[in-house]
Write an enzyme that holds these catalytic residues in place. Structure first.
Site, mmCIF file in Angstrom:
data_model
loop_
_atom_site.group_PDB
_atom_site.id
_atom_site.type_symbol
_atom_site.label_atom_id
_atom_site.label_comp_id
_atom_site.label_asym_id
_atom_site.label_seq_id
_atom_site.Cartn_x
_atom_site.Cartn_y
_atom_site.Cartn_z
ATOM 1 N N HIS A 1 0.814 -1.220 0.000
ATOM 2 C CA HIS A 1 0.000 0.000 0.000
ATOM 3 C C HIS A 1 0.848 1.270 0.000
ATOM 4 O O HIS A 1 0.309 2.375 -0.181
ATOM 5 C CB HIS A 1 -0.938 0.001 1.214
ATOM 6 C CG HIS A 1 -2.257 0.649 0.947
ATOM 7 N ND1 HIS A 1 -2.487 1.461 -0.151
ATOM 8 C CD2 HIS A 1 -3.443 0.616 1.616
ATOM 9 C CE1 HIS A 1 -3.731 1.891 -0.132
ATOM 10 N NE2 HIS A 1 -4.338 1.397 0.935
ATOM 11 N N ARG A 2 2.151 1.149 0.182
ATOM 12 C CA ARG A 2 3.022 2.319 0.064
ATOM 13 C C ARG A 2 3.138 2.756 -1.394
ATOM 14 O O ARG A 2 3.405 3.926 -1.680
ATOM 15 C CB ARG A 2 4.422 2.005 0.602
ATOM 16 C CG ARG A 2 4.479 1.638 2.074
ATOM 17 C CD ARG A 2 5.880 1.207 2.456
ATOM 18 N NE ARG A 2 6.326 0.058 1.677
ATOM 19 C CZ ARG A 2 7.574 -0.454 1.753
ATOM 20 N NH1 ARG A 2 8.465 0.104 2.551
ATOM 21 N NH2 ARG A 2 7.892 -1.496 1.020
#
Length: 536
Positions: free
Chosen positions: A508-509
């Protein structure tokens, strides 16, 4: 002759250590350059370590099953200072005799030469690592032990016999009737050890326990496959003690059945062995049960409870470390969806006969791989790598897919390169080859590196949805459920249709949830309309 030490090389492209699974040679064996001498399990592969020398094996410095750092010495060789080719050239050349030649002194006669050990020109002692370890534990100089094996090779029985002999000498001539006990004899009262000291007549036969345990063979050299050696370690059996009637190249060859039979016999004998009689101290104590000191009760262990312990190393430890690094580095988010794949099932059924004619077994995986490439081209952030130190995201231009394969040793991930440039049949053949070699532990380390995106097919064992862990440093992984008929709604009615559950995990980064959903939609569109795959 010179003695050359050989260090464990880097056999896994930067790996720091490996488990020495089995030796393929023994002291005294003649080896040639590039001949495999050991099997080492490192990273995610079992590899053979080749010799760098032509010569004779002198000493093995590592026990099978030990973890060895890269760069540590594992074996030494006696190597000719002059190459074989030079010797042959010297034999072929016949120069005319000269005065200088005639003046050369004749070699000294054998009885005038300095005494030496013919089998160990370097003056070093032949002994396996187990014998050297026992010598260190007993405080014995291994060089002082007289070996009874081939070429004076020292075994564990020789070390024990030497220890017992030193104890008798220290006690003096009046103590002949009571030889010093070996470590396995201590506390056994009148019971005999399964490993006895060498008799006065020089025989090395091992004694049989009073309870009828099998006589250990007590060999110095035993041939066995790596799997058999692992079974022996798991059953806590010394493979050199296992009895066998089979031989190969003049050496005893032990099988799984031999090891299991020996372990079963030893266990039965141990169970039938009577409890020792009370010692005189116990008999004369005269106290009641409350007054007498309570016997020491060992803490209950997993082994006492019947549990089995398995070493956490090799491939299993490598997988564990990789999963830990991924899970605690990349914040995982999973996206689940389901594709209705009626047209895909029909397309595969139509192409299967053509594939079989070309010797190819056609599965759904090649279709999924091509659909993934279509999704990666449309959404490149899922085909990327986050380089934190450089504070940059690298969008990969290669489409090299890792295919997770379940094996007896753990999860292997061989890599199919350039998926975008290959056809369905070519991909099917390559995936099948890589999977087969992964299960046989025949993959090279380079064949499991460099993937840009990974696919895992838990549907092969009946799964539907999961939360797969990203193959770090990639940024996404797609899990496939089983293609089965499930209820779907069409034109307001619930009908059965073949569906493929998809489980997508993202870092999700790098990847937003909306982008993950769009990627899944692109993949599903190509699976539901297989003709679109022709454009990729």
């Amino acid at each position: 002759m010179t003695v050359e030490e050989f260090k464990l090389p880097d056999v896994g492209e930067g790996v720091a250590e490996g488990e020495l699974v089995s030796w393929l040679v023994a002291p005294g064996d003649r080896v040639e350059e590039d001949q495999p001498v050991a099997e080492v399990e490192t990273d995610k592969a079992l590899v053979e370590v080749p010799s760098s020398y032509d010569g004779t094996v002198e000493e093995l410095f590592v026990e099978e099953g030990e973890m060895v750092p890269v760069g540590d010495v594992i074996i030494s060789f006696r190597v000719d200072e002059t190459g074989a080719g030079d010797e042959e050239a010297a034999d072929d050349a016949e120069p005319e005799s000269t005065a200088d030649d005639e003046a050369e002194p004749e070699p000294a006669a054998d009885d005038e030469a300095e005494p030496s050990e013919p089998d160990t020109p370097s003056g070093r002692t032949f002994a396996p690592p187990s014998a050297r370890r026992l010598a260190r534990e007993l405080g014995v100089d291994i060089a002082a032990v007289e070996g009874s094996g081939p070429g004076g090779r020292v075994g564990e029985a020789d070390v024990r016999a030497h220890t017992a002999g030193d104890a008798r000498d220290a006690a003096g001539p009046e103590s002949d009737a009571a030889p010093a006990p070996t470590p396995t004899d201590v506390g056994s009262d009148d019971r005999k050890s399964a490993v006895s000291e060498r008799g006065d007549d020089g025989s090395g036969g091992a004694a049989t326990t009073a309870a009828g345990a099998p006589d250990p063979a007590g060999r110095d050299t035993t041939l066995a496959t790596p799997a058999t050696r692992k079974l022996a370690r798991d059953l806590d059996v010394d493979i050199d003690d296992v009895l066998t009637d089979e031989t190969r190249d003049g050496e005893a060859f032990v099988t799984d059945e031999d090891v299991q039979a020996y372990a079963d016999a030893a266990e039965s004998a141990a169970a039938a062995e009577p409890a020792p009689e009370p010692s005189p101290v116990d008999a004369d104590a005269g106290g009641t049960g409350a007054d007498a000191p309570a016997p020491e009760t060992p803490e209950t262990t997993a082994a006492d409870a019947g549990d089995e312990t398995v070493p956490y190393r090799g491939v299993r430890r490598t997988i564990g470390k990789q999963m830990e690094r991924s899970k605690f580095t990349a914040p995982h988010v999973s996206h689940h969806d389901t594709a209705e794949v009626d047209a895909l099932v029909e397309a595969r059924a139509e192409l299967k006969p053509t594939a079989e004619e070309r010797g190819v077994k056609l599965t759904y995986m090649p279709f999924v791989m091509k659909a993934i490439v279509a999704g990666l081209k449309a959404h490149p952030y899922l085909n990327s790598e986050l380089r934190e130190d450089d504070e940059e995201i690298v969008l990969r231009k290669e489409y090299d897919l890792g295919i997770a394969v379940a094996t007896d040793a753990g999860l292997m991930v061989p890599v199919v390169e350039d998926v975008d440039e290959k056809g369905i049949f070519e991909l099917a053949a390559e995936v099948r080859d890589l999977a087969a070699r992964a299960r046989e532990r025949e993959l090279k380390p380079a064949e499991m590196k460099g993937s840009t995106f990974t696919v895992t097919n838990f549907g092969a064992v009946g799964g539907e949805y999961a939360t797969p862990i990203i193959n770090y440093p990639e940024t996404a992984i797609l899990g496939l459920g089983a293609i089965e008929e499930r209820p779907v709604v069409r034109d307001g009615e619930v009908v059965p249709a073949p569906t493929l559950p998809l489980s997508l995990s993202i870092d999700h980064r790098v990847v937003d949830g909306a982008v993950a959903a769009e990627f899944a939609n692109t993949v599903m569109e190509h699976l539901e309309h297989p003709l679109l795959l022709l454009s990729h």
